[in-house]
Design an enzyme around this catalytic site. Sequence first.
Site, PDB file in Angstrom:
ATOM      1  N   HIS A 167       0.845  -1.202   0.000  1.00 20.07           N
ATOM      2  CA  HIS A 167       0.000   0.000   0.000  1.00 20.07           C
ATOM      3  C   HIS A 167       0.881   1.252   0.000  1.00 20.07           C
ATOM      4  CE1 HIS A 167      -3.045   2.850   1.080  1.00 20.07           C
ATOM      5  NE2 HIS A 167      -3.914   1.979   1.579  1.00 20.07           N
ATOM      6  N   GLU A 270      -1.067   1.165  -5.264  1.00 16.24           N
ATOM      7  CA  GLU A 270      -0.856  -0.037  -4.456  1.00 16.24           C
ATOM      8  C   GLU A 270      -0.792  -1.260  -5.363  1.00 16.24           C
ATOM      9  OE1 GLU A 270      -4.223   0.298  -1.795  1.00 16.24           O
ATOM     10  OE2 GLU A 270      -4.001   2.470  -1.959  1.00 16.24           O
TER      11      GLU A 270
END
EC number: 5.1.3.15
Length: 298
Positions: A167, A270
Amino acid sequence: MSTTNERIQLGELVCWRIRHAGAELLVSEQGAQILRYQPAGQQPLIWLSEQAAYQAGQSVRGGVPVCWPWFGDLQRNPEAIRDSHMRPENAPAHGLVRNCAWQLLGLDTREDGIRLSFGFDTAEQPFAEWPFAAELQLDIHLGERLSLSLSTRNLGDTQLPLSQALHSYFAVSDIRQVQVEGLDACRYIDTLEDWQARQQRGSLAFTGETDRIYLDTPAQLSIVDPQWKRRILMRSEGSHSAVVWNPWTDKARRLSQFADDAWQGMLCIEHANVLDDALMLAPDAEYRLAVSLWTQTL
Protein backbone atom coordinates in the site's frame (compact mmCIF):
# COMPACT_ATOMS: atom_id res chain seq x y z
CA MET A 1 29.50 4.31 -0.96
CA SER A 2 28.77 4.91 2.71
CA THR A 3 26.08 2.78 4.33
CA THR A 4 24.87 3.07 7.91
CA ASN A 5 21.99 1.64 9.91
CA GLU A 6 20.60 2.83 13.22
CA ARG A 7 17.98 1.30 15.52
CA ILE A 8 15.76 4.09 16.88
CA GLN A 9 12.58 4.52 18.89
CA LEU A 10 9.74 6.61 17.45
CA GLY A 11 7.00 6.90 20.04
CA GLU A 12 6.06 3.32 20.88
CA LEU A 13 7.61 1.82 17.74
CA VAL A 14 11.04 0.29 17.15
CA CYS A 15 12.34 1.51 13.80
CA TRP A 16 15.42 1.30 11.61
CA ARG A 17 16.97 4.31 9.90
CA ILE A 18 19.09 3.23 6.95
CA ARG A 19 21.36 5.49 4.92
CA HIS A 20 23.06 4.45 1.69
CA ALA A 21 24.83 6.67 -0.84
CA GLY A 22 22.90 9.74 0.33
CA ALA A 23 19.50 8.02 0.32
CA GLU A 24 17.56 7.51 3.55
CA LEU A 25 15.03 4.83 4.48
CA LEU A 26 12.92 4.54 7.65
CA VAL A 27 11.29 1.19 8.52
CA SER A 28 9.16 0.13 11.50
CA GLU A 29 9.34 -3.39 12.91
CA GLN A 30 5.59 -3.13 13.52
CA GLY A 31 3.97 -4.32 10.33
CA ALA A 32 7.41 -4.40 8.62
CA GLN A 33 6.21 -1.03 7.35
CA ILE A 34 8.42 1.25 5.34
CA LEU A 35 7.62 4.70 6.73
CA ARG A 36 9.65 7.00 4.51
CA TYR A 37 12.12 6.87 1.65
CA GLN A 38 14.09 9.79 0.24
CA PRO A 39 16.53 9.29 -2.64
CA ALA A 40 19.78 11.22 -2.54
CA GLY A 41 19.35 14.88 -3.42
CA GLN A 42 15.60 14.60 -4.05
CA GLN A 43 12.26 15.21 -2.46
CA PRO A 44 10.90 12.15 -0.59
CA LEU A 45 9.65 9.38 -2.86
CA ILE A 46 7.58 7.63 -0.17
CA TRP A 47 5.26 9.99 1.72
CA LEU A 48 4.81 10.01 5.50
CA SER A 49 2.10 12.09 7.16
CA GLU A 50 3.28 15.02 9.27
CA GLN A 51 0.60 13.93 11.76
CA ALA A 52 1.72 10.30 11.86
CA ALA A 53 1.21 8.63 15.24
CA TYR A 54 3.77 6.02 16.29
CA GLN A 55 1.54 3.86 18.46
CA ALA A 56 1.65 0.13 19.10
CA GLY A 57 -1.30 -1.64 17.51
CA GLN A 58 -2.05 1.19 15.08
CA SER A 59 -0.87 1.46 11.49
CA VAL A 60 1.09 4.61 10.69
CA ARG A 61 -0.45 6.90 8.06
CA GLY A 62 1.84 6.83 5.06
CA GLY A 63 4.79 4.73 3.98
CA VAL A 64 4.11 1.23 2.63
CA PRO A 65 1.76 -0.76 4.88
CA VAL A 66 1.52 -4.49 4.09
CA CYS A 67 -2.12 -5.46 3.46
CA TRP A 68 -2.51 -9.23 3.96
CA PRO A 69 -4.33 -11.73 3.77
CA TRP A 70 -6.95 -9.47 2.27
CA PHE A 71 -7.08 -5.95 0.93
CA GLY A 72 -9.59 -3.26 1.91
CA ASP A 73 -13.01 -4.26 3.21
CA LEU A 74 -13.11 -8.04 3.58
CA GLN A 75 -16.75 -8.04 2.47
CA ARG A 76 -15.66 -6.65 -0.93
CA ASN A 77 -13.23 -9.52 -1.52
CA PRO A 78 -13.96 -12.70 -3.50
CA GLU A 79 -16.12 -15.27 -1.74
CA ALA A 80 -13.31 -17.67 -0.83
CA ILE A 81 -11.42 -14.86 0.91
CA ARG A 82 -14.54 -13.60 2.71
CA ASP A 83 -15.19 -17.14 3.94
CA SER A 84 -11.63 -17.49 5.26
CA HIS A 85 -12.55 -15.35 8.29
CA MET A 86 -14.99 -16.68 10.87
CA ARG A 87 -16.61 -13.25 11.41
CA PRO A 88 -16.12 -11.30 8.17
CA GLU A 89 -18.48 -8.55 9.29
CA ASN A 90 -16.04 -7.68 12.11
CA ALA A 91 -12.80 -8.20 10.22
CA PRO A 92 -10.39 -5.22 10.16
CA ALA A 93 -9.74 -3.38 6.91
CA HIS A 94 -6.60 -4.33 4.99
CA GLY A 95 -6.04 -7.65 6.72
CA LEU A 96 -4.35 -8.82 9.88
CA VAL A 97 -0.63 -8.02 9.87
CA ARG A 98 -0.32 -4.22 9.54
CA ASN A 99 -0.34 -3.69 13.30
CA CYS A 100 1.59 -6.79 14.36
CA ALA A 101 5.19 -7.09 15.52
CA TRP A 102 7.28 -8.72 12.79
CA GLN A 103 10.63 -10.36 13.48
CA LEU A 104 13.79 -8.86 12.04
CA LEU A 105 15.39 -11.82 10.26
CA GLY A 106 18.43 -10.10 8.85
CA LEU A 107 20.15 -6.79 8.17
CA ASP A 108 23.05 -7.15 5.78
CA THR A 109 25.35 -4.56 4.21
CA ARG A 110 26.58 -5.49 0.75
CA GLU A 111 28.40 -3.79 -2.11
CA ASP A 112 25.09 -3.04 -3.85
CA GLY A 113 23.36 -1.62 -0.75
CA ILE A 114 21.65 -2.88 2.37
CA ARG A 115 19.07 -5.60 2.76
CA LEU A 116 16.54 -5.98 5.57
CA SER A 117 14.35 -9.05 6.01
CA PHE A 118 11.29 -9.29 8.26
CA GLY A 119 9.22 -12.37 8.99
CA PHE A 120 5.79 -13.20 10.38
CA ASP A 121 4.55 -16.74 11.00
CA THR A 122 0.84 -17.24 11.67
CA ALA A 123 1.52 -20.74 12.98
CA GLU A 124 3.58 -19.17 15.77
CA GLN A 125 1.34 -16.10 16.12
CA PRO A 126 -2.12 -17.42 15.19
CA PHE A 127 -5.21 -15.31 14.61
CA ALA A 128 -8.25 -16.59 16.49
CA GLU A 129 -10.77 -16.08 13.68
CA TRP A 130 -8.51 -16.85 10.72
CA PRO A 131 -7.62 -20.56 10.92
CA PHE A 132 -4.71 -20.78 8.46
CA ALA A 133 -0.98 -21.28 8.82
CA ALA A 134 1.30 -19.21 6.61
CA GLU A 135 4.82 -17.82 6.68
CA LEU A 136 5.44 -14.28 5.41
CA GLN A 137 8.74 -12.68 4.58
CA LEU A 138 9.28 -9.09 3.46
CA ASP A 139 12.68 -8.38 1.94
CA ILE A 140 13.71 -4.73 1.48
CA HIS A 141 16.75 -3.74 -0.57
CA LEU A 142 18.03 -0.18 -0.56
CA GLY A 143 20.53 0.36 -3.34
CA GLU A 144 20.30 2.34 -6.56
CA ARG A 145 16.58 1.53 -6.32
CA LEU A 146 14.26 0.62 -3.47
CA SER A 147 12.98 -2.92 -3.91
CA LEU A 148 10.37 -4.79 -1.86
CA SER A 149 9.50 -8.47 -2.07
CA LEU A 150 6.66 -10.04 -0.07
CA SER A 151 6.65 -13.85 -0.04
CA THR A 152 3.86 -16.04 1.34
CA ARG A 153 4.26 -19.77 1.96
CA ASN A 154 1.20 -21.86 2.78
CA LEU A 155 2.13 -24.03 5.77
CA GLY A 156 -1.29 -25.68 5.97
CA ASP A 157 -2.79 -28.72 4.26
CA THR A 158 -5.63 -26.84 2.51
CA GLN A 159 -5.67 -24.06 -0.05
CA LEU A 160 -5.02 -20.57 1.27
CA PRO A 161 -7.31 -17.85 -0.20
CA LEU A 162 -5.36 -14.61 -0.45
CA SER A 163 -5.57 -11.03 -1.59
CA GLN A 164 -2.82 -8.56 -0.72
CA ALA A 165 -1.19 -5.24 -1.52
CA LEU A 166 1.91 -3.18 -0.90
CA HIS A 167 0.00 0.00 0.00
CA SER A 168 2.50 2.60 -1.22
CA TYR A 169 2.00 6.30 -0.47
CA PHE A 170 3.99 8.35 -2.99
CA ALA A 171 5.08 11.93 -2.40
CA VAL A 172 4.13 14.36 -5.18
CA SER A 173 4.46 18.12 -5.60
CA ASP A 174 0.75 18.72 -6.27
CA ILE A 175 -1.76 15.97 -7.06
CA ARG A 176 -3.54 18.34 -9.46
CA GLN A 177 -0.40 18.57 -11.62
CA VAL A 178 0.71 14.93 -11.84
CA GLN A 179 -0.33 12.10 -14.13
CA VAL A 180 -0.03 8.32 -13.99
CA GLU A 181 1.26 6.64 -17.15
CA GLY A 182 0.86 2.96 -18.06
CA LEU A 183 -2.84 2.46 -17.33
CA ASP A 184 -4.18 3.35 -20.79
CA ALA A 185 -6.82 0.81 -21.95
CA CYS A 186 -6.85 -0.98 -18.57
CA ARG A 187 -10.26 -1.80 -17.17
CA TYR A 188 -10.97 -0.57 -13.68
CA ILE A 189 -13.58 -0.64 -10.95
CA ASP A 190 -14.62 2.81 -9.75
CA THR A 191 -15.48 2.24 -6.10
CA LEU A 192 -16.87 5.79 -5.82
CA GLU A 193 -19.39 5.14 -8.61
CA ASP A 194 -21.15 2.08 -7.19
CA TRP A 195 -18.26 -0.19 -8.18
CA GLN A 196 -18.98 0.23 -11.88
CA ALA A 197 -16.56 -1.27 -14.41
CA ARG A 198 -14.91 1.23 -16.76
CA GLN A 199 -11.91 1.56 -19.06
CA GLN A 200 -9.03 4.00 -18.76
CA ARG A 201 -8.42 6.32 -21.71
CA GLY A 202 -4.94 7.81 -21.87
CA SER A 203 -2.94 8.89 -18.84
CA LEU A 204 -4.69 9.29 -15.50
CA ALA A 205 -5.00 12.85 -14.17
CA PHE A 206 -6.67 13.91 -10.91
CA THR A 207 -9.52 16.40 -10.47
CA GLY A 208 -11.29 14.97 -7.40
CA GLU A 209 -11.43 12.07 -4.98
CA THR A 210 -10.14 8.92 -6.66
CA ASP A 211 -10.49 5.29 -5.56
CA ARG A 212 -10.07 2.85 -8.42
CA ILE A 213 -9.05 -0.79 -8.74
CA TYR A 214 -7.21 -1.33 -12.03
CA LEU A 215 -7.08 -4.85 -13.48
CA ASP A 216 -4.80 -6.49 -16.06
CA THR A 217 -2.16 -3.88 -15.27
CA PRO A 218 1.26 -3.88 -16.96
CA ALA A 219 4.50 -4.55 -15.12
CA GLN A 220 5.58 -0.90 -15.20
CA LEU A 221 3.70 2.25 -14.17
CA SER A 222 4.99 5.76 -13.58
CA ILE A 223 4.01 9.03 -11.92
CA VAL A 224 4.97 12.09 -13.98
CA ASP A 225 5.57 15.11 -11.74
CA PRO A 226 6.50 18.20 -13.82
CA GLN A 227 6.86 20.55 -10.84
CA TRP A 228 9.48 18.34 -9.20
CA LYS A 229 10.90 17.52 -12.65
CA ARG A 230 10.88 13.79 -12.10
CA ARG A 231 9.18 10.56 -13.02
CA ILE A 232 8.66 7.91 -10.32
CA LEU A 233 8.86 4.47 -11.92
CA MET A 234 7.35 1.32 -10.45
CA ARG A 235 8.09 -2.15 -11.80
CA SER A 236 6.13 -5.02 -10.27
CA GLU A 237 6.31 -8.80 -10.27
CA GLY A 238 3.51 -11.17 -9.30
CA SER A 239 0.87 -8.45 -9.62
CA HIS A 240 -1.73 -7.77 -12.30
CA SER A 241 -3.84 -5.30 -10.34
CA ALA A 242 -3.28 -1.91 -8.75
CA VAL A 243 -5.30 0.43 -6.55
CA VAL A 244 -5.06 4.19 -7.16
CA TRP A 245 -6.29 6.44 -4.34
CA ASN A 246 -6.36 10.07 -3.29
CA PRO A 247 -8.91 11.31 -0.71
CA TRP A 248 -9.12 14.92 -2.02
CA THR A 249 -10.65 17.61 0.18
CA ASP A 250 -13.73 16.25 1.96
CA LYS A 251 -12.48 12.80 2.87
CA ALA A 252 -9.12 14.24 3.96
CA ARG A 253 -10.90 16.01 6.81
CA ARG A 254 -12.25 12.67 8.09
CA LEU A 255 -9.01 10.71 8.01
CA SER A 256 -6.92 10.03 11.10
CA GLN A 257 -3.25 11.13 11.20
CA PHE A 258 -3.91 13.29 8.15
CA ALA A 259 -3.82 17.08 7.81
CA ASP A 260 -6.74 18.72 5.99
CA ASP A 261 -4.48 19.77 3.11
CA ALA A 262 -2.25 16.66 3.01
CA TRP A 263 -4.16 15.26 0.01
CA GLN A 264 -2.27 17.71 -2.21
CA GLY A 265 1.11 16.10 -1.64
CA MET A 266 0.40 12.35 -1.82
CA LEU A 267 -0.86 9.64 -4.15
CA CYS A 268 -1.35 5.95 -3.37
CA ILE A 269 -0.59 3.37 -6.03
CA GLU A 270 -0.86 -0.04 -4.46
CA HIS A 271 0.54 -3.00 -6.37
CA ALA A 272 -1.75 -5.83 -5.46
CA ASN A 273 -3.47 -9.16 -5.98
CA VAL A 274 -7.13 -8.18 -5.67
CA LEU A 275 -10.51 -9.11 -7.20
CA ASP A 276 -9.82 -11.13 -10.39
CA ASP A 277 -6.13 -11.16 -9.45
CA ALA A 278 -6.64 -12.79 -6.03
CA LEU A 279 -4.86 -16.05 -5.25
CA MET A 280 -5.57 -19.60 -4.12
CA LEU A 281 -2.27 -20.84 -2.72
CA ALA A 282 -1.85 -24.62 -2.66
CA PRO A 283 -0.39 -26.41 0.39
CA ASP A 284 3.37 -25.81 0.67
CA ALA A 285 3.26 -23.40 -2.28
CA GLU A 286 4.91 -19.99 -2.16
CA TYR A 287 3.96 -16.75 -3.90
CA ARG A 288 5.98 -13.57 -4.34
CA LEU A 289 4.66 -10.02 -4.81
CA ALA A 290 7.42 -7.53 -5.55
CA VAL A 291 7.93 -3.93 -6.66
CA SER A 292 11.00 -1.81 -7.43
CA LEU A 293 10.93 2.01 -7.23
CA TRP A 294 13.24 4.58 -8.76
CA THR A 295 13.17 8.01 -10.38
CA GLN A 296 14.16 9.64 -13.65
CA THR A 297 14.69 13.35 -14.30
CA LEU A 298 12.20 14.99 -16.66
